[in-house]
Design a protein around this motif. Structure first.
Motif, PDB file in Angstrom:
ATOM      1  N   ASN A 172      46.826  32.377  49.925  1.00 47.10           N
ATOM      2  CA  ASN A 172      47.474  31.357  49.112  1.00 47.10           C
ATOM      3  C   ASN A 172      47.244  31.658  47.634  1.00 47.10           C
ATOM      4  OD1 ASN A 172      47.123  28.543  47.560  1.00 47.10           O
ATOM      5  ND2 ASN A 172      48.632  28.283  49.189  1.00 47.10           N
ATOM      6  N   THR A 173      48.323  31.849  46.913  1.00 49.11           N
ATOM      7  CA  THR A 173      48.210  32.322  45.529  1.00 49.11           C
ATOM      8  C   THR A 173      47.589  31.285  44.602  1.00 49.11           C
ATOM      9  OG1 THR A 173      50.476  31.592  45.074  1.00 49.11           O
ATOM     10  CG2 THR A 173      50.173  33.864  45.796  1.00 49.11           C
ATOM     11  N   TYR A 174      47.917  30.007  44.825  1.00 48.88           N
ATOM     12  CA  TYR A 174      47.346  28.978  43.959  1.00 48.88           C
ATOM     13  C   TYR A 174      45.844  28.899  44.168  1.00 48.88           C
ATOM     14  CZ  TYR A 174      46.812  24.625  41.392  1.00 48.88           C
ATOM     15  OH  TYR A 174      46.433  23.676  40.474  1.00 48.88           O
ATOM     16  N   ALA A 175      45.396  29.027  45.426  1.00 42.65           N
ATOM     17  CA  ALA A 175      43.961  28.986  45.717  1.00 42.65           C
ATOM     18  C   ALA A 175      43.263  30.208  45.126  1.00 42.65           C
ATOM     19  CB  ALA A 175      43.728  28.913  47.212  1.00 42.65           C
ATOM     20  N   GLU A 176      43.899  31.378  45.244  1.00 39.60           N
ATOM     21  CA  GLU A 176      43.312  32.583  44.655  1.00 39.60           C
ATOM     22  C   GLU A 176      43.141  32.415  43.148  1.00 39.60           C
ATOM     23  OE1 GLU A 176      45.154  35.925  47.761  1.00 39.60           O
ATOM     24  OE2 GLU A 176      46.301  35.269  46.010  1.00 39.60           O
ATOM     25  N   THR A 177      44.180  31.853  42.539  1.00 41.39           N
ATOM     26  CA  THR A 177      44.126  31.645  41.092  1.00 41.39           C
ATOM     27  C   THR A 177      43.032  30.652  40.705  1.00 41.39           C
ATOM     28  OG1 THR A 177      46.503  32.076  40.962  1.00 41.39           O
ATOM     29  CG2 THR A 177      45.485  30.969  39.083  1.00 41.39           C
ATOM     30  N   SER A 178      43.002  29.525  41.420  1.00 38.66           N
ATOM     31  CA  SER A 178      42.023  28.480  41.098  1.00 38.66           C
ATOM     32  C   SER A 178      40.600  28.984  41.315  1.00 38.66           C
ATOM     33  CB  SER A 178      42.285  27.240  41.960  1.00 38.66           C
ATOM     34  OG  SER A 178      43.564  26.705  41.689  1.00 38.66           O
ATOM     35  N   GLN A 205      32.744  21.576  47.241  1.00 34.20           N
ATOM     36  CA  GLN A 205      33.837  21.321  48.187  1.00 34.20           C
ATOM     37  C   GLN A 205      35.123  22.004  47.710  1.00 34.20           C
ATOM     38  OE1 GLN A 205      34.449  19.866  51.118  1.00 34.20           O
ATOM     39  NE2 GLN A 205      32.335  19.276  51.548  1.00 34.20           N
ATOM     40  N   ALA A 206      35.371  21.957  46.417  1.00 34.74           N
ATOM     41  CA  ALA A 206      36.566  22.611  45.877  1.00 34.74           C
ATOM     42  C   ALA A 206      36.536  24.103  46.178  1.00 34.74           C
ATOM     43  CB  ALA A 206      36.659  22.366  44.375  1.00 34.74           C
ATOM     44  N   VAL A 207      35.403  24.743  45.923  1.00 38.82           N
ATOM     45  CA  VAL A 207      35.266  26.173  46.197  1.00 38.82           C
ATOM     46  C   VAL A 207      35.489  26.456  47.676  1.00 38.82           C
ATOM     47  CG1 VAL A 207      33.616  28.087  46.310  1.00 38.82           C
ATOM     48  CG2 VAL A 207      33.795  26.711  44.223  1.00 38.82           C
ATOM     49  N   TYR A 257      32.989  37.850  36.507  1.00 40.80           N
ATOM     50  CA  TYR A 257      34.294  38.320  36.047  1.00 40.80           C
ATOM     51  C   TYR A 257      34.946  39.309  37.017  1.00 40.80           C
ATOM     52  CZ  TYR A 257      33.298  36.232  31.459  1.00 40.80           C
ATOM     53  OH  TYR A 257      33.023  35.358  30.428  1.00 40.80           O
ATOM     54  N   ALA A 258      34.138  40.147  37.627  1.00 37.41           N
ATOM     55  CA  ALA A 258      34.697  41.140  38.549  1.00 37.41           C
ATOM     56  C   ALA A 258      35.390  40.443  39.730  1.00 37.41           C
ATOM     57  CB  ALA A 258      33.595  42.073  39.050  1.00 37.41           C
ATOM     58  N   GLN A 259      34.726  39.425  40.283  1.00 37.23           N
ATOM     59  CA  GLN A 259      35.333  38.684  41.392  1.00 37.23           C
ATOM     60  C   GLN A 259      36.553  37.922  40.922  1.00 37.23           C
ATOM     61  OE1 GLN A 259      34.459  39.033  44.523  1.00 37.23           O
ATOM     62  NE2 GLN A 259      36.006  37.594  45.250  1.00 37.23           N
ATOM     63  N   ALA A 260      36.505  37.410  39.707  1.00 39.48           N
ATOM     64  CA  ALA A 260      37.647  36.702  39.145  1.00 39.48           C
ATOM     65  C   ALA A 260      38.854  37.635  39.031  1.00 39.48           C
ATOM     66  CB  ALA A 260      37.289  36.121  37.778  1.00 39.48           C
ATOM     67  N   ILE A 261      38.625  38.862  38.566  1.00 37.06           N
ATOM     68  CA  ILE A 261      39.709  39.832  38.426  1.00 37.06           C
ATOM     69  C   ILE A 261      40.349  40.119  39.785  1.00 37.06           C
ATOM     70  CG2 ILE A 261      40.177  42.277  38.010  1.00 37.06           C
ATOM     71  CD1 ILE A 261      40.152  40.819  35.453  1.00 37.06           C
ATOM     72  N   VAL A 262      39.523  40.305  40.820  1.00 41.01           N
ATOM     73  CA  VAL A 262      40.044  40.578  42.167  1.00 41.01           C
ATOM     74  C   VAL A 262      40.969  39.451  42.627  1.00 41.01           C
ATOM     75  CG1 VAL A 262      39.409  40.798  44.601  1.00 41.01           C
ATOM     76  CG2 VAL A 262      38.123  42.039  42.861  1.00 41.01           C
ATOM     77  N   LEU A 263      40.528  38.221  42.454  1.00 41.64           N
ATOM     78  CA  LEU A 263      41.302  37.066  42.920  1.00 41.64           C
ATOM     79  C   LEU A 263      42.574  36.866  42.096  1.00 41.64           C
ATOM     80  CD1 LEU A 263      38.238  34.750  43.522  1.00 41.64           C
ATOM     81  CD2 LEU A 263      39.913  35.403  45.274  1.00 41.64           C
ATOM     82  N   LEU A 264      42.468  37.020  40.783  1.00 39.32           N
ATOM     83  CA  LEU A 264      43.645  36.826  39.936  1.00 39.32           C
ATOM     84  C   LEU A 264      44.685  37.915  40.169  1.00 39.32           C
ATOM     85  CD1 LEU A 264      41.878  35.712  36.635  1.00 39.32           C
ATOM     86  CD2 LEU A 264      43.250  34.283  38.173  1.00 39.32           C
ATOM     87  N   TYR A 321      35.432  31.266  39.119  1.00 41.85           N
ATOM     88  CA  TYR A 321      34.485  32.365  38.904  1.00 41.85           C
ATOM     89  C   TYR A 321      34.415  32.728  37.416  1.00 41.85           C
ATOM     90  CZ  TYR A 321      33.243  33.617  43.698  1.00 41.85           C
ATOM     91  OH  TYR A 321      32.712  33.623  44.968  1.00 41.85           O
ATOM     92  N   THR A 322      35.542  32.617  36.723  1.00 42.00           N
ATOM     93  CA  THR A 322      35.553  32.916  35.292  1.00 42.00           C
ATOM     94  C   THR A 322      34.677  31.937  34.510  1.00 42.00           C
ATOM     95  OG1 THR A 322      37.795  33.818  35.442  1.00 42.00           O
ATOM     96  CG2 THR A 322      37.044  33.144  33.260  1.00 42.00           C
ATOM     97  N   LYS A 323      34.751  30.665  34.929  1.00 38.55           N
ATOM     98  CA  LYS A 323      34.027  29.616  34.198  1.00 38.55           C
ATOM     99  C   LYS A 323      32.671  29.290  34.802  1.00 38.55           C
ATOM    100  CE  LYS A 323      38.426  27.473  32.855  1.00 38.55           C
ATOM    101  NZ  LYS A 323      39.278  26.262  32.955  1.00 38.55           N
ATOM    102  N   GLY A 324      32.398  29.821  35.996  1.00 39.06           N
ATOM    103  CA  GLY A 324      31.125  29.525  36.638  1.00 39.06           C
ATOM    104  C   GLY A 324      31.052  28.111  37.175  1.00 39.06           C
ATOM    105  N   LEU A 325      32.152  27.595  37.730  1.00 39.96           N
ATOM    106  CA  LEU A 325      32.196  26.240  38.281  1.00 39.96           C
ATOM    107  C   LEU A 325      31.978  26.295  39.801  1.00 39.96           C
ATOM    108  CD1 LEU A 325      35.295  24.787  36.388  1.00 39.96           C
ATOM    109  CD2 LEU A 325      32.873  24.531  35.810  1.00 39.96           C
ATOM    110  N   GLY A 326      30.838  25.813  40.272  1.00 36.11           N
ATOM    111  CA  GLY A 326      30.539  25.788  41.704  1.00 36.11           C
ATOM    112  C   GLY A 326      30.115  27.124  42.244  1.00 36.11           C
ATOM    113  N   VAL A 327      30.189  28.153  41.412  1.00 39.10           N
ATOM    114  CA  VAL A 327      29.769  29.510  41.778  1.00 39.10           C
ATOM    115  C   VAL A 327      29.204  30.175  40.522  1.00 39.10           C
ATOM    116  CG1 VAL A 327      31.426  29.878  43.679  1.00 39.10           C
ATOM    117  CG2 VAL A 327      32.106  30.348  41.314  1.00 39.10           C
ATOM    118  N   PRO A 328      28.364  31.177  40.681  1.00 42.20           N
ATOM    119  CA  PRO A 328      27.916  31.910  39.488  1.00 42.20           C
ATOM    120  C   PRO A 328      29.106  32.589  38.808  1.00 42.20           C
ATOM    121  CG  PRO A 328      26.534  32.421  41.400  1.00 42.20           C
ATOM    122  CD  PRO A 328      27.726  31.674  41.921  1.00 42.20           C
ATOM    123  N   ARG A 329      29.081  32.628  37.494  1.00 38.18           N
ATOM    124  CA  ARG A 329      30.155  33.319  36.767  1.00 38.18           C
ATOM    125  C   ARG A 329      30.191  34.780  37.193  1.00 38.18           C
ATOM    126  NH1 ARG A 329      30.264  32.313  30.538  1.00 38.18           N
ATOM    127  NH2 ARG A 329      31.315  30.425  31.279  1.00 38.18           N
TER     128      ARG A 329
END
Length: 621
Positions: free
Chosen positions: A498-504, A485-487, A519-526, A509-517
């Motif tokens: 929304n920047t806070y949502a992009e960051t969260s 639900q968080a994802v 890093y590439a997707q994490a970099i895009v969002l951050l 994605y960095t930690k693999g919480l609710g989604v597969p880890r």
């Protein structure tokens, strides 16, 4: 803090005309009549004429015999036959012999001479010429004398006298006098404010085909002021005026079709009429075309074309155009981001009292973008917008009180302004009220009430409400932890930028919480969050560079990102002392890995980030 993505010209249509900008229509006809009436009263020997109204035409000296039907200059009595006099001086006699004495005019006066004197700036002479004519019923002189009093030319400005003379002229059917009298009733100038009277006089002028009166009466039907609200009447009146080429009516007609007011929404018709008005230099129409290209309404989205229209409107001093152009510079939409330019444009519009721009000034002062960071100035600008009833200004002012920027929190004031905004269904205020209930700020702490307010906000598609619902599911606040639900809620908010949502979401994605880890997707969002100056995103991106996750390891970039993040203001409020301490410790660890030269490079990179934005500075590195 929150701002709209663009500003429409207004929630209402084009305002009432007060001054005519052309000399077409009735005024043009009056010029011709004035030219045909170049008559000078010829007083017989002994002073006042005892038996006849005698007038002399300079044209008769060369034209010889003249016969026709003219209207008496003094009393407007119709049908006075004018014939050539009995001498070679071409003296003409009114066959109604006692007319001169009946009028009681003892001083020679001439309408055309009054008009010429006014044009030459000799207003005293103009008044002297107009007054006796007006007093004896000449409707054109009555109108012109009314103008003298309205403008304070040759007489002390006196709205009551202006209304008096406009009223006499209007009663005789003078279309311009009817128009001006309607304006005076609409605004309560020289007469008690009376929308019904304004509508009545606009109606008389509109019935004579006056385009400006048709436009203004259309607005009254649209709003239900002085008349029953009637979209069909408004549409008909706007259409008649628009077909005559009145650019304000064309703008208003475009607005009706764009918003679907009493007609099916029709972007094609809206574009047609906005273009007609814009080609005549109508700044509000230019701004509206910019909005349609921004949103892709009836045309493909085109930030460059939108920018061009905003520039045209702003160049004419149109406040909504200045604001929208400033917003493009603030966000880097269709143009290189430039906070200083955004601030300059916002200020121009804000000084005109444009509430969205006042709100924008508050945002820039709060963040220190293009202006020195100044919480006091931010609050003052938010207050100006809020006091005009702008829901975003009310919401942002309430948030200032919640966060205690520049002082201690004031939850009472925060609730006051947030509730005002929420009463307008402002989703940002609803989300902020949710935060107050979540934290028990000025109210009893309640996750259930918080969840309710966040849900109301999210139901309107508000990214701030969606992001906060994501947080509640992520942390298990008042409900079980639910990463899926968080994802889902973070993704909805992130899709809106929304920047806070992009960051969260990036950190999940960095930690693999609710989604597969990933890093590439994490970099895009951050990066997306960091580009919008979200300090948590900058810190998260710094972690990625420090560890080489999804990007080449770069301690200089990591240090610069962390340093820059400490100087930014998060939409969720100031960082807690614990977060600040944690990030400072991380920076100290990074600093020990940097040489003296690298430290200098990092400091220069921070300066580049402040000038150019995070992404551009990193790309240029």
């Amino acid at each position: 803090m929150r701002s709209s993505s663009f500003a429409s010209t207004s929630s209402s249509l084009r305002g009432l005309h007060v001054h005519r900008t052309s000399q077409s229509g009735e005024r043009g006809a009056r010029k011709k009549r004035g030219q045909a009436r170049l008559f000078v009263v010829a007083l017989p020997e002994g002073g006042l004429a005892s038996s006849r109204c005698v007038i002399r035409s300079p044209n008769l000296d060369t034209l010889g015999l003249l016969m026709g039907h003219l209207r008496c200059l003094y009393c407007q009595y119709p049908g006075h036959s004018v014939i050539r006099g009995t001498n070679m001086k071409a003296r003409n006699a009114c066959l109604y012999g006692v007319l001169w004495m009946a009028c009681g005019v003892a001083v020679a006066a001439d309408l055309s001479q009054g008009v010429m004197a006014a044009k030459e700036g000799d207003y005293a002479k103009a008044v002297a010429e107009f007054t006796p004519l007006a007093e004896h019923g000449n409707k054109f002189a009555q109108f012109d004398l009314g103008l003298m009093y309205a403008e304070g030319h040759g007489v002390v400005k006196d709205d009551a006298q202006a209304a008096h003379w406009f009223g006499l002229s209007a009663a005789q059917g003078d279309v311009q006098a009817q128009f001006r009298l309607a304006i005076m009733y609409a605004h309560g100038q020289g007469v008690p404010q009376d929308d019904a009277q304004a509508a009545a006089w606009y109606g008389k002028a509109a019935a004579q085909g006056d385009a400006l009166s048709q436009n203004n009466l259309g607005l009254m039907y649209l709003d239900g002021r002085g008349v029953a609200k009637d979209y069909n009447q408004a549409l008909s009146l706007f259409g008649n005026a628009a077909e005559k080429g009145d650019h304000s009516a064309q703008f208003n007609l475009g607005r009706i079709y764009e918003k679907g007011l009493g007609v099916p929404q029709d972007y094609g018709q809206a574009l047609r009429w906005y273009n007609e008005a814009a080609q005549k230099g109508d700044a509000k129409a230019q701004n509206s075309l910019g909005n349609m290209y921004t949103r892709g309404e009836g045309v493909p989205q085109d930030p460059q074309k939108a920018l061009a229209f905003y520039q045209e409107a702003a160049a004419q001093g149109e406040s909504s155009g200045q604001y929208n152009l400033g917003h493009a510079y603030e966000k880097g939409i269709g143009v290189t981001r430039n906070y200083a330019q955004a601030a300059a444009l916002y200020h121009q519009a804000a000084e005109q009292g444009y509430a969205p721009a006042q709100n924008g000034m508050g945002i820039l002062y709060l963040a220190g973008h293009g202006l020195p960071q100044d919480f006091g100035e931010a609050m003052q600008w938010y207050r100006k917008a809020a006091e005009q009833g702008l829901a975003q200004g009310e919401s942002n002012l309430g948030e200032m009180y919640v966060m205690g920027y520049g002082g201690s929190p004031d939850y009472g004031q925060a609730l006051l302004w947030l509730q005002k905004a929420a009463a307008q269904n402002d989703p940002g205020a609803e989300a902020n009220l949710g935060l107050m209930y979540k934290k028990g700020q000025g109210v009893s702490q309640s996750y259930n009430d918080a969840f309710t307010w966040f849900t109301k906000s999210a139901a309107q598609g508000d990214a701030y409400g969606e992001a906060n619902l994501g947080v509640m599911y992520l942390k298990g606040e008042g409900r079980p932890v639910d990463y899926a639900q968080a994802v889902a809620w973070f993704r909805k908010a992130a899709d809106q930028g929304n920047t806070y949502a992009e960051t969260s979401l990036g950190m999940m994605y960095t930690k693999g919480l609710g989604v597969p880890r990933d890093y590439a997707q994490a970099i895009v969002l951050l990066r997306a969050g960091a580009e919008q100056d979200e300090p948590a995103a900058e810190y998260g991106l710094g972690l990625m560079y420090a560890n080489g996750w999804g990007v080449g390891k770069d301690i200089v970039a990591a240090y610069a990102l962390c340093m820059h993040s400490l100087n930014e203001i998060s939409p969720s409020g100031p960082m807690s002392p614990a977060i600040t301490e944690s990030r400072s410790k991380f920076m100290s660890q990074l600093a020990r890995q940097l040489s003296h030269v690298q430290m200098g490079d990092a400091q220069m990179l921070v300066q580049d980030m402040q000038r150019q934005g995070v992404t551009e500075a990193l790309q240029a590195r």
